[in-house]
Design a protein around this motif. Structure first.
Motif, mmCIF file in Angstrom:
data_model
loop_
_atom_site.group_PDB
_atom_site.id
_atom_site.type_symbol
_atom_site.label_atom_id
_atom_site.label_comp_id
_atom_site.label_asym_id
_atom_site.label_seq_id
_atom_site.Cartn_x
_atom_site.Cartn_y
_atom_site.Cartn_z
ATOM 1 N N PRO A 129 -92.993 -66.025 -60.643
ATOM 2 C CA PRO A 129 -93.298 -64.654 -60.210
ATOM 3 C C PRO A 129 -92.329 -63.613 -60.778
ATOM 4 C CG PRO A 129 -93.042 -66.174 -58.341
ATOM 5 C CD PRO A 129 -92.644 -66.922 -59.556
ATOM 6 N N ASP A 130 -91.127 -64.034 -61.210
ATOM 7 C CA ASP A 130 -90.158 -63.052 -61.723
ATOM 8 C C ASP A 130 -90.434 -62.642 -63.172
ATOM 9 O OD1 ASP A 130 -89.558 -65.720 -62.246
ATOM 10 O OD2 ASP A 130 -87.513 -65.187 -62.886
ATOM 11 N N VAL A 131 -91.387 -63.298 -63.847
ATOM 12 C CA VAL A 131 -91.716 -62.909 -65.226
ATOM 13 C C VAL A 131 -92.682 -61.729 -65.174
ATOM 14 C CG1 VAL A 131 -92.819 -63.650 -67.376
ATOM 15 C CG2 VAL A 131 -91.426 -65.272 -66.072
ATOM 16 N N GLN A 132 -92.313 -60.641 -65.899
ATOM 17 C CA GLN A 132 -93.184 -59.460 -65.886
ATOM 18 C C GLN A 132 -94.124 -59.507 -67.100
ATOM 19 O OE1 GLN A 132 -91.123 -55.629 -65.645
ATOM 20 N NE2 GLN A 132 -92.782 -54.858 -66.956
ATOM 21 N N GLN A 156 -99.970 -71.067 -74.858
ATOM 22 C CA GLN A 156 -98.975 -71.612 -73.926
ATOM 23 C C GLN A 156 -97.598 -71.717 -74.598
ATOM 24 O OE1 GLN A 156 -99.898 -72.227 -70.596
ATOM 25 N NE2 GLN A 156 -97.679 -72.041 -70.512
ATOM 26 N N ASN A 157 -97.591 -72.193 -75.852
ATOM 27 C CA ASN A 157 -96.327 -72.294 -76.586
ATOM 28 C C ASN A 157 -95.684 -70.926 -76.769
ATOM 29 O OD1 ASN A 157 -95.458 -74.923 -77.379
ATOM 30 N ND2 ASN A 157 -97.302 -75.103 -78.623
ATOM 31 N N LEU A 158 -96.501 -69.924 -77.137
ATOM 32 C CA LEU A 158 -95.943 -68.587 -77.374
ATOM 33 C C LEU A 158 -95.430 -67.973 -76.069
ATOM 34 C CD1 LEU A 158 -98.456 -67.090 -79.993
ATOM 35 C CD2 LEU A 158 -96.332 -68.328 -80.402
ATOM 36 N N LEU A 159 -96.172 -68.190 -74.971
ATOM 37 C CA LEU A 159 -95.715 -67.656 -73.673
ATOM 38 C C LEU A 159 -94.435 -68.374 -73.228
ATOM 39 C CD1 LEU A 159 -99.116 -67.353 -71.748
ATOM 40 C CD2 LEU A 159 -97.686 -65.461 -72.520
ATOM 41 N N PRO A 167 -83.014 -63.982 -72.388
ATOM 42 C CA PRO A 167 -81.880 -64.318 -71.515
ATOM 43 C C PRO A 167 -81.909 -63.570 -70.180
ATOM 44 C CG PRO A 167 -81.138 -63.580 -73.697
ATOM 45 C CD PRO A 167 -82.609 -63.338 -73.623
ATOM 46 N N ARG A 168 -82.410 -62.328 -70.192
ATOM 47 C CA ARG A 168 -82.521 -61.613 -68.913
ATOM 48 C C ARG A 168 -83.920 -61.843 -68.343
ATOM 49 N NH1 ARG A 168 -80.144 -58.549 -72.486
ATOM 50 N NH2 ARG A 168 -82.122 -57.579 -73.058
ATOM 51 N N ARG A 169 -84.300 -61.064 -67.331
ATOM 52 C CA ARG A 169 -85.630 -61.221 -66.728
ATOM 53 C C ARG A 169 -86.710 -61.004 -67.806
ATOM 54 N NH1 ARG A 169 -88.894 -57.085 -63.263
ATOM 55 N NH2 ARG A 169 -90.497 -58.487 -62.504
ATOM 56 N N PRO A 170 -87.560 -62.013 -68.057
ATOM 57 C CA PRO A 170 -88.516 -61.873 -69.154
ATOM 58 C C PRO A 170 -89.525 -60.753 -68.929
ATOM 59 C CG PRO A 170 -88.348 -64.154 -68.414
ATOM 60 C CD PRO A 170 -87.639 -63.324 -67.401
ATOM 61 N N SER A 188 -95.467 -60.446 -77.131
ATOM 62 C CA SER A 188 -94.184 -59.787 -77.425
ATOM 63 C C SER A 188 -93.206 -60.009 -76.287
ATOM 64 C CB SER A 188 -94.361 -58.275 -77.550
ATOM 65 O OG SER A 188 -95.396 -57.978 -78.432
ATOM 66 N N ASP A 189 -91.928 -60.113 -76.655
ATOM 67 C CA ASP A 189 -90.884 -60.191 -75.624
ATOM 68 C C ASP A 189 -89.752 -59.263 -76.010
ATOM 69 O OD1 ASP A 189 -88.699 -61.627 -77.143
ATOM 70 O OD2 ASP A 189 -90.271 -63.151 -77.304
ATOM 71 N N VAL A 190 -88.855 -59.004 -75.051
ATOM 72 C CA VAL A 190 -87.676 -58.184 -75.359
ATOM 73 C C VAL A 190 -86.451 -59.084 -75.222
ATOM 74 C CG1 VAL A 190 -88.644 -55.919 -74.850
ATOM 75 C CG2 VAL A 190 -87.761 -57.290 -72.985
ATOM 76 N N GLY A 191 -86.577 -60.277 -75.759
ATOM 77 C CA GLY A 191 -85.527 -61.285 -75.633
ATOM 78 C C GLY A 191 -84.529 -61.263 -76.774
ATOM 79 N N MET A 192 -84.064 -62.465 -77.168
ATOM 80 C CA MET A 192 -82.927 -62.528 -78.094
ATOM 81 C C MET A 192 -83.270 -62.206 -79.552
ATOM 82 S SD MET A 192 -82.127 -66.610 -78.164
ATOM 83 C CE MET A 192 -82.091 -66.828 -76.390
#
Ligand code: ADP
Length: 267
Positions: A129-132, A156-159, A167-170, A188-192
């Motif tokens: 539930p914490d993944v936005q 599924q692999n991409l998600l 590293p922070r809240r996805p 898209s993500d705002v990750g590393m």
């Protein structure tokens, strides 16, 4: 290269001819390098979950152990997670070796991508539930011809990666749009993020980014290799756009229904 020289002599022992043999060893070296990468990635990926399972199982089973119910449950859940990780690894290894050996057998039917994406995002929400997740899907998306199970595997692999490498809240955005001939899906993500020099290689078997943060995340470098094989077997493309420490967008395309090849076995 390996160079060997030999001399052909007459029955009297006089030199008659010389033979120079030049062998290109690039491929053999690449194979050797792949073999040692395979062994180190796989042994690391096996050792870590086995150590965790063994550690927790042996403390829980000690006759003098006094744990409260909450601790017991959290350790059992950790054991279950690690067993899932082993299961996924073995599944991906089998999948990758099947791709190498005989290609992929496809079961192509019409596929409503928007419906598939929505149901997968609902499942992700229920589990984490914490993944936005933000969805950007137009109302009139054309149907594609695809193997539902395999496209689900790609998504599924991409998600999973978008969550794992944040590293922070996805914060993930899944978008889908149609060009003239294709439907494009992007995650898209705002990750590393991924350095430019690594961006092509991450689709190769067992390739993992060298950054310490990425290395600390479990994985065997097989997911994107499998994604690429699946997408290409559909006649599509897969690519990444990424900026280090800002995030990544993975996209893949599938031909629209009327443009798609007839159902086939792809080798
Ligand atoms: P793994 O099981 O190692 O995650 P993948 O083939 O899915 O294998 O990914 C290959 C490598 O690409 C990963 O090890 C990671 O370094 C990098 N990578 C994949 N997805 C992302 C992402 N969303 N953000 C940053 N790096 C990523």
């Amino acid at each position: 290269v390996a160079v060997t020289a030999s001399c052909v002599r007459s029955v009297h022992g006089d030199p008659m001819n010389g033979i120079l043999n030049i062998r290109d060893l690039t491929r053999e070296h690449q194979q050797e390098e792949q073999r040692s990468t395979f062994i180190s990635v796989i042994s690391h990926e096996l050792q870590t979950p086995i150590a965790i399972i063994k550690g927790y199982a042996s403390t829980l089973s000690r006759t003098d152990a006094r744990f409260d119910a909450k601790t017991i449950r959290s350790r059992l859940l950790a054991i279950e997670d690690e067993a899932d990780r082993l299961n996924k690894l073995v599944g991906n290894l089998l999948y990758a070796s099947r791709i190498q050996a005989n290609g992929l057998q496809m079961d192509i039917t019409t596929l409503d991508l928007a419906h598939l994406i929505r149901s997968m995002v609902r499942r992700l929400h229920a589990k984490s539930p914490d993944v936005q997740v933000t969805l950007a899907i137009p109302p009139q998306l054309p149907v594609v011809m695809a193997d539902r199970e395999r496209i689900e595997e790609v998504l599924q692999n991409l998600l999973d990666n978008a969550v794992k490498y944040s590293p922070r809240r996805p914060e993930i955005t899944v978008a889908c749009y149609s060009t003239g001939e294709e439907v494009i899906v992007s995650v898209s993500d705002v990750g590393m993020g991924i350095a430019l020099r690594e961006q092509q290689q991450i689709f190769d078997r067992f390739h993992r980014v060298g950054e310490p943060l990425s290395q600390a995340t479990p994985g065997a470098g097989l997911g994107l290799y499998i994604c690429r094989a699946i997408v290409e077997a559909h006649g599509g493309r897969i690519w990444v756009e990424s900026t280090l420490r800002q995030g990544s967008t993975f996209s893949f395309s599938l031909p629209r229904e009327e443009k798609a090849p007839l159902p086939m076995v792809v080798f």
